[in-house]
Scaffold this active site. Structure first.
Site, PDB file in Angstrom:
ATOM      1  N   ASP A   6       0.847  -1.193   0.000  1.00 21.52           N
ATOM      2  CA  ASP A   6       0.000   0.000   0.000  1.00 21.52           C
ATOM      3  C   ASP A   6       0.881   1.241   0.000  1.00 21.52           C
ATOM      4  OD1 ASP A   6      -2.477   1.455   0.211  1.00 21.52           O
ATOM      5  OD2 ASP A   6      -1.903   1.931   2.257  1.00 21.52           O
ATOM      6  N   SER A   7       0.277   2.375  -0.333  1.00 20.82           N
ATOM      7  CA  SER A   7       1.015   3.627  -0.290  1.00 20.82           C
ATOM      8  C   SER A   7       1.409   3.987   1.150  1.00 20.82           C
ATOM      9  CB  SER A   7       0.173   4.743  -0.892  1.00 20.82           C
ATOM     10  OG  SER A   7      -1.066   4.819  -0.208  1.00 20.82           O
ATOM     11  N   CYS A  69      -3.737  -0.885  -2.206  1.00 16.89           N
ATOM     12  CA  CYS A  69      -4.052   0.524  -2.461  1.00 16.89           C
ATOM     13  C   CYS A  69      -4.992   0.633  -3.676  1.00 16.89           C
ATOM     14  CB  CYS A  69      -2.739   1.240  -2.750  1.00 16.89           C
ATOM     15  SG  CYS A  69      -2.919   2.962  -3.151  1.00 16.89           S
ATOM     16  N   GLU A 154      -5.662   9.224   9.296  1.00 16.98           N
ATOM     17  CA  GLU A 154      -4.269   9.056   9.733  1.00 16.98           C
ATOM     18  C   GLU A 154      -3.962   9.855  10.994  1.00 16.98           C
ATOM     19  OE1 GLU A 154      -1.296   8.955   6.779  1.00 16.98           O
ATOM     20  OE2 GLU A 154      -2.317   7.240   5.891  1.00 16.98           O
ATOM     21  N   CYS A 186     -11.289   3.157  -1.094  1.00 17.01           N
ATOM     22  CA  CYS A 186     -10.011   3.650  -0.568  1.00 17.01           C
ATOM     23  C   CYS A 186      -9.695   2.850   0.689  1.00 17.01           C
ATOM     24  CB  CYS A 186     -10.107   5.134  -0.247  1.00 17.01           C
ATOM     25  SG  CYS A 186      -8.642   5.780   0.589  1.00 17.01           S
ATOM     26  N   HIS A 188      -8.505   3.558   3.465  1.00 12.69           N
ATOM     27  CA  HIS A 188      -8.747   4.154   4.786  1.00 12.69           C
ATOM     28  C   HIS A 188     -10.218   4.155   5.205  1.00 12.69           C
ATOM     29  CE1 HIS A 188      -4.735   5.497   3.970  1.00 12.69           C
ATOM     30  NE2 HIS A 188      -4.658   6.196   5.078  1.00 12.69           N
TER      31      HIS A 188
HETATM   32  N1  DGL Z   1      -4.082   3.847  -0.226  1.00 11.98           N
HETATM   33  C1  DGL Z   1      -4.761   4.905  -0.957  1.00 11.98           C
HETATM   34  C2  DGL Z   1      -5.998   4.329  -1.662  1.00 11.98           C
HETATM   35  O1  DGL Z   1      -6.545   3.302  -1.294  1.00 11.98           O
HETATM   36  C3  DGL Z   1      -5.135   6.057  -0.059  1.00 11.98           C
HETATM   37  C4  DGL Z   1      -3.953   6.832   0.441  1.00 11.98           C
HETATM   38  C5  DGL Z   1      -3.170   7.516  -0.671  1.00 11.98           C
HETATM   39  O2  DGL Z   1      -3.729   8.427  -1.339  1.00 11.98           O
HETATM   40  O3  DGL Z   1      -2.024   7.156  -0.854  1.00 11.98           O
HETATM   41  O4  DGL Z   1      -6.448   4.911  -2.616  1.00 11.98           O
END
Ligand code: DGL
Length: 268
Positions: A6-7, A69, A154, A186, A188
Protein backbone atom coordinates in the site's frame (compact mmCIF):
# COMPACT_ATOMS: atom_id res chain seq x y z
CA UNK A 1 4.68 -15.47 1.37
CA UNK A 2 1.76 -13.22 0.55
CA UNK A 3 2.85 -9.63 -0.04
CA UNK A 4 0.50 -6.76 0.73
CA UNK A 5 1.47 -3.40 -0.70
CA UNK A 6 0.00 0.00 0.00
CA UNK A 7 1.02 3.63 -0.29
CA UNK A 8 1.06 3.80 3.51
CA UNK A 9 -0.93 2.60 6.51
CA UNK A 10 -4.29 2.04 4.85
CA UNK A 11 -3.49 -1.36 3.38
CA UNK A 12 -3.38 -2.68 6.93
CA UNK A 13 -7.21 -2.73 6.82
CA UNK A 14 -6.88 -5.20 3.95
CA UNK A 15 -4.18 -7.19 5.76
CA UNK A 16 -6.61 -7.38 8.72
CA UNK A 17 -9.14 -9.02 6.43
CA UNK A 18 -6.57 -11.62 5.34
CA UNK A 19 -5.45 -12.37 8.88
CA UNK A 20 -9.07 -13.00 9.84
CA UNK A 21 -9.80 -15.30 6.90
CA UNK A 22 -6.41 -16.84 6.12
CA UNK A 23 -4.43 -16.66 9.38
CA UNK A 24 -2.15 -19.62 8.65
CA UNK A 25 -0.04 -17.97 5.92
CA UNK A 26 3.12 -15.84 6.10
CA UNK A 27 2.64 -12.20 5.15
CA UNK A 28 4.91 -9.32 4.22
CA UNK A 29 3.52 -5.79 4.37
CA UNK A 30 5.08 -2.83 2.61
CA UNK A 31 3.86 0.72 3.15
CA UNK A 32 5.42 3.37 0.92
CA UNK A 33 4.78 6.01 3.57
CA UNK A 34 7.62 8.26 2.42
CA UNK A 35 5.87 8.88 -0.90
CA UNK A 36 2.24 8.77 0.13
CA UNK A 37 -0.38 9.98 -0.62
CA UNK A 38 -0.66 8.39 -4.05
CA UNK A 39 -4.23 9.66 -4.34
CA UNK A 40 -3.33 12.94 -6.01
CA UNK A 41 -0.44 11.70 -8.19
CA UNK A 42 -0.23 11.01 -11.92
CA UNK A 43 -0.49 7.60 -13.58
CA UNK A 44 3.21 7.47 -14.57
CA UNK A 45 4.38 8.24 -11.07
CA UNK A 46 2.02 5.72 -9.47
CA UNK A 47 3.06 3.04 -11.98
CA UNK A 48 6.75 3.66 -11.28
CA UNK A 49 6.24 3.44 -7.49
CA UNK A 50 4.11 0.31 -7.75
CA UNK A 51 6.71 -1.39 -9.95
CA UNK A 52 9.41 -0.71 -7.36
CA UNK A 53 7.24 -2.08 -4.57
CA UNK A 54 6.45 -5.20 -6.58
CA UNK A 55 10.18 -5.74 -7.26
CA UNK A 56 10.97 -5.37 -3.59
CA UNK A 57 8.34 -7.85 -2.40
CA UNK A 58 9.14 -10.45 -5.04
CA UNK A 59 12.86 -10.21 -4.29
CA UNK A 60 12.06 -10.78 -0.62
CA UNK A 61 10.35 -14.05 -1.55
CA UNK A 62 6.66 -13.22 -2.01
CA UNK A 63 4.84 -15.51 -4.44
CA UNK A 64 1.76 -13.38 -4.75
CA UNK A 65 1.22 -9.70 -4.09
CA UNK A 66 -1.99 -7.88 -3.34
CA UNK A 67 -1.98 -4.23 -4.29
CA UNK A 68 -4.16 -3.12 -1.38
CA UNK A 69 -4.05 0.52 -2.46
CA UNK A 70 -7.09 1.42 -4.56
CA UNK A 71 -5.23 4.21 -6.30
CA UNK A 72 -2.40 1.89 -7.37
CA UNK A 73 -4.93 -0.81 -8.29
CA UNK A 74 -6.75 1.72 -10.46
CA UNK A 75 -3.76 3.38 -12.07
CA UNK A 76 -1.00 0.78 -12.26
CA UNK A 77 -2.25 -2.77 -11.80
CA UNK A 78 -3.35 -3.57 -15.33
CA UNK A 79 -0.01 -2.48 -16.83
CA UNK A 80 1.87 -4.45 -14.17
CA UNK A 81 -0.20 -7.57 -14.91
CA UNK A 82 -0.07 -7.24 -18.68
CA UNK A 83 3.46 -5.91 -19.33
CA UNK A 84 5.72 -6.10 -16.32
CA UNK A 85 4.83 -9.46 -14.83
CA UNK A 86 5.03 -11.67 -17.93
CA UNK A 87 8.47 -10.26 -18.78
CA UNK A 88 9.95 -10.25 -15.30
CA UNK A 89 8.11 -12.70 -13.02
CA UNK A 90 6.05 -15.05 -15.20
CA UNK A 91 5.50 -17.50 -12.32
CA UNK A 92 4.22 -14.91 -9.85
CA UNK A 93 0.96 -13.04 -9.47
CA UNK A 94 -0.18 -9.54 -8.57
CA UNK A 95 -3.82 -8.97 -7.67
CA UNK A 96 -5.76 -5.83 -6.82
CA UNK A 97 -8.72 -4.79 -4.71
CA UNK A 98 -11.09 -3.34 -7.29
CA UNK A 99 -12.38 -6.35 -9.24
CA UNK A 100 -13.28 -8.42 -6.13
CA UNK A 101 -15.47 -5.61 -4.81
CA UNK A 102 -17.04 -4.95 -8.21
CA UNK A 103 -17.89 -8.65 -8.57
CA UNK A 104 -19.70 -8.63 -5.23
CA UNK A 105 -21.48 -5.36 -5.96
CA UNK A 106 -23.15 -6.61 -9.13
CA UNK A 107 -24.38 -9.69 -7.26
CA UNK A 108 -26.58 -7.59 -4.97
CA UNK A 109 -30.22 -8.30 -5.75
CA UNK A 110 -32.00 -5.64 -7.86
CA UNK A 111 -28.98 -3.36 -7.83
CA UNK A 112 -29.44 -0.39 -10.14
CA UNK A 113 -27.47 2.44 -8.70
CA UNK A 114 -24.06 2.41 -7.01
CA UNK A 115 -22.11 5.10 -5.19
CA UNK A 116 -18.32 5.18 -5.13
CA UNK A 117 -16.18 7.14 -2.72
CA UNK A 118 -12.40 7.22 -3.18
CA UNK A 119 -9.36 9.40 -3.78
CA UNK A 120 -9.32 11.78 -6.72
CA UNK A 121 -6.90 9.61 -8.71
CA UNK A 122 -9.13 6.56 -8.38
CA UNK A 123 -12.21 8.52 -9.46
CA UNK A 124 -10.35 10.05 -12.41
CA UNK A 125 -9.03 6.66 -13.55
CA UNK A 126 -12.60 5.48 -14.21
CA UNK A 127 -11.47 1.94 -13.33
CA UNK A 128 -14.38 1.08 -11.02
CA UNK A 129 -16.80 2.35 -13.62
CA UNK A 130 -15.22 0.36 -16.45
CA UNK A 131 -15.19 -2.85 -14.40
CA UNK A 132 -18.76 -2.35 -13.15
CA UNK A 133 -20.05 -1.70 -16.67
CA UNK A 134 -18.33 -4.84 -17.95
CA UNK A 135 -20.42 -6.97 -15.60
CA UNK A 136 -23.57 -4.85 -15.41
CA UNK A 137 -23.83 -2.47 -18.39
CA UNK A 138 -27.04 -0.80 -17.14
CA UNK A 139 -25.82 0.01 -13.69
CA UNK A 140 -25.66 3.71 -12.75
CA UNK A 141 -22.61 4.98 -10.89
CA UNK A 142 -22.33 8.15 -8.86
CA UNK A 143 -18.88 9.13 -7.69
CA UNK A 144 -17.52 11.32 -4.96
CA UNK A 145 -13.85 12.05 -4.27
CA UNK A 146 -13.19 12.45 -0.53
CA UNK A 147 -9.64 13.81 -0.31
CA UNK A 148 -9.96 14.97 3.31
CA UNK A 149 -10.72 11.53 4.74
CA UNK A 150 -7.23 10.00 4.38
CA UNK A 151 -5.46 12.68 6.48
CA UNK A 152 -8.28 12.69 9.06
CA UNK A 153 -8.07 8.92 9.54
CA UNK A 154 -4.27 9.06 9.73
CA UNK A 155 -4.47 11.75 12.40
CA UNK A 156 -6.69 9.41 14.42
CA UNK A 157 -9.71 11.73 14.08
CA UNK A 158 -12.02 8.79 13.58
CA UNK A 159 -14.53 9.53 16.31
CA UNK A 160 -14.40 13.32 16.11
CA UNK A 161 -17.56 15.29 15.30
CA UNK A 162 -15.58 17.27 12.69
CA UNK A 163 -14.92 14.07 10.74
CA UNK A 164 -18.57 13.06 10.87
CA UNK A 165 -19.57 16.49 9.56
CA UNK A 166 -17.17 16.19 6.64
CA UNK A 167 -18.38 12.65 5.95
CA UNK A 168 -21.98 13.88 5.87
CA UNK A 169 -21.03 16.59 3.42
CA UNK A 170 -19.31 14.10 1.11
CA UNK A 171 -22.08 11.52 1.35
CA UNK A 172 -25.06 13.86 0.99
CA UNK A 173 -25.01 14.00 -2.86
CA UNK A 174 -24.89 10.19 -3.01
CA UNK A 175 -27.70 9.87 -0.51
CA UNK A 176 -29.77 12.26 -2.61
CA UNK A 177 -29.30 9.96 -5.61
CA UNK A 178 -30.93 7.08 -3.76
CA UNK A 179 -28.06 4.70 -4.37
CA UNK A 180 -28.58 1.01 -3.52
CA UNK A 181 -24.98 0.28 -2.54
CA UNK A 182 -21.83 2.18 -1.65
CA UNK A 183 -18.29 1.11 -2.52
CA UNK A 184 -15.55 2.24 -0.16
CA UNK A 185 -12.90 2.69 -2.82
CA UNK A 186 -10.01 3.65 -0.57
CA UNK A 187 -7.99 1.70 1.99
CA UNK A 188 -8.75 4.15 4.79
CA UNK A 189 -12.52 4.27 4.59
CA UNK A 190 -13.28 0.90 6.26
CA UNK A 191 -12.04 2.54 9.46
CA UNK A 192 -15.07 4.85 9.18
CA UNK A 193 -17.55 2.17 8.13
CA UNK A 194 -19.80 2.51 11.20
CA UNK A 195 -20.38 6.22 10.65
CA UNK A 196 -20.74 5.73 6.90
CA UNK A 197 -23.42 3.07 7.44
CA UNK A 198 -25.22 5.26 9.92
CA UNK A 199 -25.22 8.27 7.58
CA UNK A 200 -26.32 6.27 4.54
CA UNK A 201 -29.13 4.53 6.40
CA UNK A 202 -30.37 0.94 6.37
CA UNK A 203 -31.48 0.95 2.72
CA UNK A 204 -27.96 1.34 1.37
CA UNK A 205 -25.64 -1.65 1.36
CA UNK A 206 -22.12 -0.50 2.30
CA UNK A 207 -19.59 -2.98 0.90
CA UNK A 208 -17.00 -4.18 3.36
CA UNK A 209 -13.93 -4.23 1.10
CA UNK A 210 -11.39 -5.98 3.41
CA UNK A 211 -13.83 -8.85 4.02
CA UNK A 212 -14.73 -9.19 0.34
CA UNK A 213 -11.13 -9.02 -0.84
CA UNK A 214 -10.11 -11.70 1.69
CA UNK A 215 -12.94 -14.02 0.64
CA UNK A 216 -11.83 -13.66 -2.98
CA UNK A 217 -8.28 -14.62 -2.06
CA UNK A 218 -9.57 -17.75 -0.32
CA UNK A 219 -11.33 -18.61 -3.55
CA UNK A 220 -8.32 -17.69 -5.72
CA UNK A 221 -5.97 -19.91 -3.74
CA UNK A 222 -8.39 -22.81 -4.03
CA UNK A 223 -8.41 -22.40 -7.80
CA UNK A 224 -4.62 -21.88 -8.09
CA UNK A 225 -3.04 -24.71 -6.17
CA UNK A 226 0.25 -24.18 -8.03
CA UNK A 227 0.61 -20.86 -6.18
CA UNK A 228 -0.96 -21.98 -2.90
CA UNK A 229 1.57 -24.83 -2.66
CA UNK A 230 4.44 -22.34 -2.72
CA UNK A 231 3.10 -20.27 0.20
CA UNK A 232 4.63 -20.80 3.64
CA UNK A 233 2.37 -21.27 6.63
CA UNK A 234 4.15 -20.15 9.79
CA UNK A 235 1.80 -17.28 10.71
CA UNK A 236 4.64 -14.78 10.45
CA UNK A 237 4.12 -11.14 9.46
CA UNK A 238 6.97 -8.86 8.44
CA UNK A 239 6.43 -5.12 8.13
CA UNK A 240 8.38 -2.71 5.96
CA UNK A 241 8.00 1.02 5.48
CA UNK A 242 9.85 3.59 3.41
CA UNK A 243 9.47 6.16 6.22
CA UNK A 244 9.68 6.25 10.00
CA UNK A 245 9.40 2.73 11.43
CA UNK A 246 8.08 3.99 14.80
CA UNK A 247 5.18 5.75 13.13
CA UNK A 248 4.19 2.70 11.09
CA UNK A 249 4.17 0.73 14.33
CA UNK A 250 2.11 3.28 16.28
CA UNK A 251 -0.41 4.31 13.65
CA UNK A 252 -0.35 0.87 12.04
CA UNK A 253 -1.50 -0.86 15.22
CA UNK A 254 -4.69 1.22 15.11
CA UNK A 255 -5.41 0.20 11.52
CA UNK A 256 -4.53 -3.44 12.11
CA UNK A 257 -6.17 -3.75 15.49
CA UNK A 258 -3.26 -5.71 16.92
CA UNK A 259 0.31 -5.26 18.09
CA UNK A 260 3.06 -4.83 15.51
CA UNK A 261 6.29 -6.24 16.94
CA UNK A 262 8.83 -4.72 14.62
CA UNK A 263 9.04 -2.66 11.47
CA UNK A 264 12.02 -2.32 9.14
CA UNK A 265 12.75 0.83 7.20
CA UNK A 266 13.78 0.36 3.57
CA UNK A 267 14.46 2.45 0.49
CA UNK A 268 12.81 1.64 -2.82
N1 DGL B 1 -4.08 3.85 -0.23
C1 DGL B 1 -4.76 4.90 -0.96
C2 DGL B 1 -6.00 4.33 -1.66
O1 DGL B 1 -6.54 3.30 -1.29
C3 DGL B 1 -5.13 6.06 -0.06
C4 DGL B 1 -3.95 6.83 0.44
C5 DGL B 1 -3.17 7.52 -0.67
O2 DGL B 1 -3.73 8.43 -1.34
O3 DGL B 1 -2.02 7.16 -0.85
O4 DGL B 1 -6.45 4.91 -2.62
Amino acid sequence: MIGVFDSGFGGLTILRGYLDKLPEYDYMYLGDNARMPYGNKSQDVIYGYTKEAVDFLFKKGCEIIIVACNTASAKALRKIQEDYLPKNYPEKRVLGVIIPVVEDTVKIKNIKCVGLISTRATIESGTYEVELKKLAPDIKIYKQACPLLVPLVEEGWVKRPETKKILKKYLRPLKDRNIDALILGCTHYPVLIKDIKQIMGKRVRVLDSPKIVAEKLVDYLKRHSEIEKRLKKNKSITFYTTDDEKRLKEVGEKFLGEKIDSVKKIEL
